[in-house]
Design an enzyme around this catalytic site. Structure first.
Site, PDB file in Angstrom:
ATOM      1  N   MET A 169      45.343 -89.145 -69.801  1.00  0.00           N
ATOM      2  CA  MET A 169      46.407 -88.897 -68.820  1.00  0.00           C
ATOM      3  C   MET A 169      47.583 -89.776 -69.239  1.00  0.00           C
ATOM      4  O   MET A 169      47.917 -90.779 -68.580  1.00  0.00           O
ATOM      5  CB  MET A 169      45.888 -89.224 -67.409  1.00  0.00           C
ATOM      6  CG  MET A 169      44.913 -88.168 -66.905  1.00  0.00           C
ATOM      7  SD  MET A 169      43.864 -88.752 -65.559  1.00  0.00           S
ATOM      8  CE  MET A 169      42.578 -89.526 -66.517  1.00  0.00           C
ATOM      9  N   HIS A 222      32.448 -89.671 -69.345  1.00  0.00           N
ATOM     10  CA  HIS A 222      33.863 -89.306 -69.201  1.00  0.00           C
ATOM     11  C   HIS A 222      34.706 -90.575 -69.063  1.00  0.00           C
ATOM     12  O   HIS A 222      34.453 -91.426 -68.211  1.00  0.00           O
ATOM     13  CB  HIS A 222      34.006 -88.423 -67.959  1.00  0.00           C
ATOM     14  CG  HIS A 222      35.359 -87.849 -67.739  1.00  0.00           C
ATOM     15  ND1 HIS A 222      35.801 -86.705 -68.371  1.00  0.00           N
ATOM     16  CD2 HIS A 222      36.375 -88.245 -66.936  1.00  0.00           C
ATOM     17  CE1 HIS A 222      37.034 -86.424 -67.966  1.00  0.00           C
ATOM     18  NE2 HIS A 222      37.405 -87.348 -67.095  1.00  0.00           N
ATOM     19  N   SER A 244      32.335 -90.301 -64.565  1.00  0.00           N
ATOM     20  CA  SER A 244      33.567 -90.984 -64.973  1.00  0.00           C
ATOM     21  C   SER A 244      33.390 -92.482 -64.780  1.00  0.00           C
ATOM     22  O   SER A 244      33.135 -92.941 -63.666  1.00  0.00           O
ATOM     23  CB  SER A 244      34.750 -90.514 -64.125  1.00  0.00           C
ATOM     24  OG  SER A 244      35.821 -91.436 -64.277  1.00  0.00           O
ATOM     25  N   GLY A 293      32.982 -89.198 -60.526  1.00  0.00           N
ATOM     26  CA  GLY A 293      33.074 -90.659 -60.562  1.00  0.00           C
ATOM     27  C   GLY A 293      32.409 -91.257 -59.345  1.00  0.00           C
ATOM     28  O   GLY A 293      31.256 -91.700 -59.397  1.00  0.00           O
ATOM     29  N   SER A 294      33.115 -91.227 -58.223  1.00  0.00           N
ATOM     30  CA  SER A 294      32.580 -91.889 -57.031  1.00  0.00           C
ATOM     31  C   SER A 294      31.240 -91.316 -56.589  1.00  0.00           C
ATOM     32  O   SER A 294      30.354 -92.061 -56.175  1.00  0.00           O
ATOM     33  CB  SER A 294      33.606 -91.872 -55.894  1.00  0.00           C
ATOM     34  OG  SER A 294      34.369 -90.701 -55.919  1.00  0.00           O
ATOM     35  N   HIS A 350      39.518 -88.385 -71.630  1.00  0.00           N
ATOM     36  CA  HIS A 350      40.537 -87.642 -70.878  1.00  0.00           C
ATOM     37  C   HIS A 350      41.827 -88.449 -70.891  1.00  0.00           C
ATOM     38  O   HIS A 350      41.926 -89.478 -70.221  1.00  0.00           O
ATOM     39  CB  HIS A 350      40.006 -87.436 -69.451  1.00  0.00           C
ATOM     40  CG  HIS A 350      40.945 -86.725 -68.532  1.00  0.00           C
ATOM     41  ND1 HIS A 350      40.749 -86.671 -67.174  1.00  0.00           N
ATOM     42  CD2 HIS A 350      42.094 -86.016 -68.771  1.00  0.00           C
ATOM     43  CE1 HIS A 350      41.735 -85.980 -66.608  1.00  0.00           C
ATOM     44  NE2 HIS A 350      42.562 -85.581 -67.561  1.00  0.00           N
ATOM     45  N   ASP A 403      37.281 -81.663 -62.757  1.00  0.00           N
ATOM     46  CA  ASP A 403      37.432 -83.115 -62.658  1.00  0.00           C
ATOM     47  C   ASP A 403      38.159 -83.477 -61.370  1.00  0.00           C
ATOM     48  O   ASP A 403      39.338 -83.160 -61.202  1.00  0.00           O
ATOM     49  CB  ASP A 403      38.221 -83.594 -63.894  1.00  0.00           C
ATOM     50  CG  ASP A 403      38.290 -85.102 -63.994  1.00  0.00           C
ATOM     51  OD1 ASP A 403      37.714 -85.791 -63.137  1.00  0.00           O
ATOM     52  OD2 ASP A 403      38.940 -85.581 -64.950  1.00  0.00           O
ATOM     53  N   GLY A 404      37.433 -84.149 -60.476  1.00  0.00           N
ATOM     54  CA  GLY A 404      38.047 -84.682 -59.261  1.00  0.00           C
ATOM     55  C   GLY A 404      37.384 -84.180 -57.990  1.00  0.00           C
ATOM     56  O   GLY A 404      37.300 -82.977 -57.772  1.00  0.00           O
ATOM     57  N   GLY A 405      36.888 -85.114 -57.197  1.00  0.00           N
ATOM     58  CA  GLY A 405      36.317 -84.752 -55.899  1.00  0.00           C
ATOM     59  C   GLY A 405      35.020 -83.966 -55.980  1.00  0.00           C
ATOM     60  O   GLY A 405      34.685 -83.239 -55.046  1.00  0.00           O
ATOM     61  N   PHE A 436      43.705 -91.175 -59.789  1.00  0.00           N
ATOM     62  CA  PHE A 436      42.804 -92.035 -59.024  1.00  0.00           C
ATOM     63  C   PHE A 436      41.465 -91.360 -58.801  1.00  0.00           C
ATOM     64  O   PHE A 436      41.401 -90.133 -58.657  1.00  0.00           O
ATOM     65  CB  PHE A 436      43.427 -92.379 -57.658  1.00  0.00           C
ATOM     66  CG  PHE A 436      44.773 -93.031 -57.782  1.00  0.00           C
ATOM     67  CD1 PHE A 436      44.872 -94.399 -58.025  1.00  0.00           C
ATOM     68  CD2 PHE A 436      45.931 -92.269 -57.709  1.00  0.00           C
ATOM     69  CE1 PHE A 436      46.122 -94.986 -58.178  1.00  0.00           C
ATOM     70  CE2 PHE A 436      47.182 -92.853 -57.861  1.00  0.00           C
ATOM     71  CZ  PHE A 436      47.279 -94.225 -58.096  1.00  0.00           C
ATOM     72  N   GLY A 437      40.412 -92.188 -58.730  1.00  0.00           N
ATOM     73  CA  GLY A 437      39.108 -91.681 -58.316  1.00  0.00           C
ATOM     74  C   GLY A 437      39.069 -91.564 -56.800  1.00  0.00           C
ATOM     75  O   GLY A 437      39.962 -92.047 -56.090  1.00  0.00           O
ATOM     76  N   GLY A 438      38.056 -90.906 -56.301  1.00  0.00           N
ATOM     77  CA  GLY A 438      37.800 -90.871 -54.862  1.00  0.00           C
ATOM     78  C   GLY A 438      38.730 -90.005 -54.036  1.00  0.00           C
ATOM     79  O   GLY A 438      38.810 -90.177 -52.825  1.00  0.00           O
ATOM     80  N   MET A 457      41.790 -79.694 -63.300  1.00  0.00           N
ATOM     81  CA  MET A 457      41.828 -80.851 -62.386  1.00  0.00           C
ATOM     82  C   MET A 457      41.706 -80.343 -60.951  1.00  0.00           C
ATOM     83  O   MET A 457      42.481 -79.485 -60.517  1.00  0.00           O
ATOM     84  CB  MET A 457      43.132 -81.626 -62.536  1.00  0.00           C
ATOM     85  CG  MET A 457      43.331 -82.323 -63.875  1.00  0.00           C
ATOM     86  SD  MET A 457      42.047 -83.504 -64.317  1.00  0.00           S
ATOM     87  CE  MET A 457      42.111 -84.652 -62.936  1.00  0.00           C
ATOM     88  N   MET A 517      44.651 -93.794 -68.575  1.00  0.00           N
ATOM     89  CA  MET A 517      45.889 -93.608 -67.794  1.00  0.00           C
ATOM     90  C   MET A 517      46.944 -94.607 -68.252  1.00  0.00           C
ATOM     91  O   MET A 517      46.620 -95.739 -68.590  1.00  0.00           O
ATOM     92  CB  MET A 517      45.603 -93.829 -66.312  1.00  0.00           C
ATOM     93  CG  MET A 517      44.479 -92.950 -65.774  1.00  0.00           C
ATOM     94  SD  MET A 517      44.312 -93.120 -64.000  1.00  0.00           S
ATOM     95  CE  MET A 517      42.828 -92.155 -63.710  1.00  0.00           C
ATOM     96  N   ASP A 568      38.459 -92.073 -68.541  1.00  0.00           N
ATOM     97  CA  ASP A 568      39.774 -91.725 -68.004  1.00  0.00           C
ATOM     98  C   ASP A 568      40.838 -92.721 -68.471  1.00  0.00           C
ATOM     99  O   ASP A 568      40.890 -93.856 -68.001  1.00  0.00           O
ATOM    100  CB  ASP A 568      39.719 -91.706 -66.473  1.00  0.00           C
ATOM    101  CG  ASP A 568      39.037 -90.449 -65.954  1.00  0.00           C
ATOM    102  OD1 ASP A 568      39.425 -89.353 -66.379  1.00  0.00           O
ATOM    103  OD2 ASP A 568      38.106 -90.577 -65.138  1.00  0.00           O
TER     104      ASP A 568
END
Ligand code: DX5
Ligand code: ZN
Length: 231
Positions: free
Chosen positions: A71, A36, A11, A198-199, A69, A176-178, A146-148, A140, A40, A38
């Site tokens: 959002m 990816h 991401s 992402g992170s 994506h 997607d996420g974490g 938010f990332g991270g 999700m 928003m 994002d």
């Protein structure tokens, strides 16, 4: 063409916003399968990122797949703009409005693959009449915005049930996420094939020193593929 091999989709929310072109070329050179993006709107989610002009500007730097994506709410007025900006996949949220069936039709009508994203609090019981309208379901694993953030473990069971529900349909499961080398194997074993990170991809590297991006991508991929084989 369709396959369930593990795909890593970094991401760019975690990239250097002043250097998107270079960052994208770096992650692709380091092994990313998809890119990816994002989007928003500060309304559907409590954060603002970027829109179609940015997508159009980065498109020439992407040689793999541009995975957008959204959002945002509403979605429909912006589909053509993201398609014209060069999106390969446009993913909209089930929670973004009352007419998700129409939205998925419109995304395919604009010549893109259609993705359907589910927040962590949304079940899969509404998917019966949508699965044949979608090329990808995005589960999700954090609340979007938010990332991270920390991976939400209750989504493992959701992916298992979704994988069974999809059966032989050519529908990707994206998460997607974490996602990290620790959480990726849990989801690969459950049935996910597209892993957004992402992170965990961008940590430790920079445009001038992109080596860590490759190390991070390989670590996530190896952990996921190992879990698949074990299963
Ligand atoms: C969250 C976004 C994700 C996010 C992933 O709203 O949709 O794509 O950037 O970031 P990490 O991998 O840092 O959780
Ligand atoms: Zn995302």
């Amino acid at each position: 063409m369709f396959d369930r091999s593990i795909k890593i989709a970094p991401s760019i929310l975690s990239a250097d916003f002043a250097n998107f072109g270079q960052e994208i070329r770096a992650i692709e050179a380091q092994g990313a399968d998809w890119v990816h993006v994002d989007v928003m709107d500060g309304h559907f989610v409590p954060n603002l990122t970027f829109g179609p002009p940015l997508c159009k500007a980065i498109r020439p730097h992407i040689s793999t797949v541009m995975d957008v994506h959204l959002m945002i709410a509403p979605v429909d007025p912006y589909i053509d703009a993201f398609a014209e900006a060069g999106a390969d996949i446009i993913t909209a949220h089930l929670e973004a409005g009352p007419h998700i069936h129409r939205t998925l039709q419109a995304i395919r009508g604009a010549g893109c693959k259609a993705g359907l994203a589910l927040n962590p609090g949304t079940g899969i019981e509404d998917l019966d009449y949508l699965l044949d309208m979608a090329d990808l379901i995005c589960v999700m694993t954090v609340n979007p915005g938010f990332g991270g953030q920390k991976f939400i473990h209750s989504q493992i069971e959701k992916v298992q049930r979704l994988r069974a529900m999809i059966g032989d349909r050519p529908v990707h499961i994206e998460i997607d996420g974490g996602i990290t080398p620790q959480t990726a194997p849990l989801m690969a074993a459950a049935g996910a094939d597209v892993l957004v990170a992402g992170s965990a991809v961008f940590t430790g590297g920079a445009v001038d020193t992109p080596g860590p991006y490759g190390d991070n991508i390989r670590a996530i991929r190896a952990a996921a593929e190992q879990a698949r084989q074990a299963g």
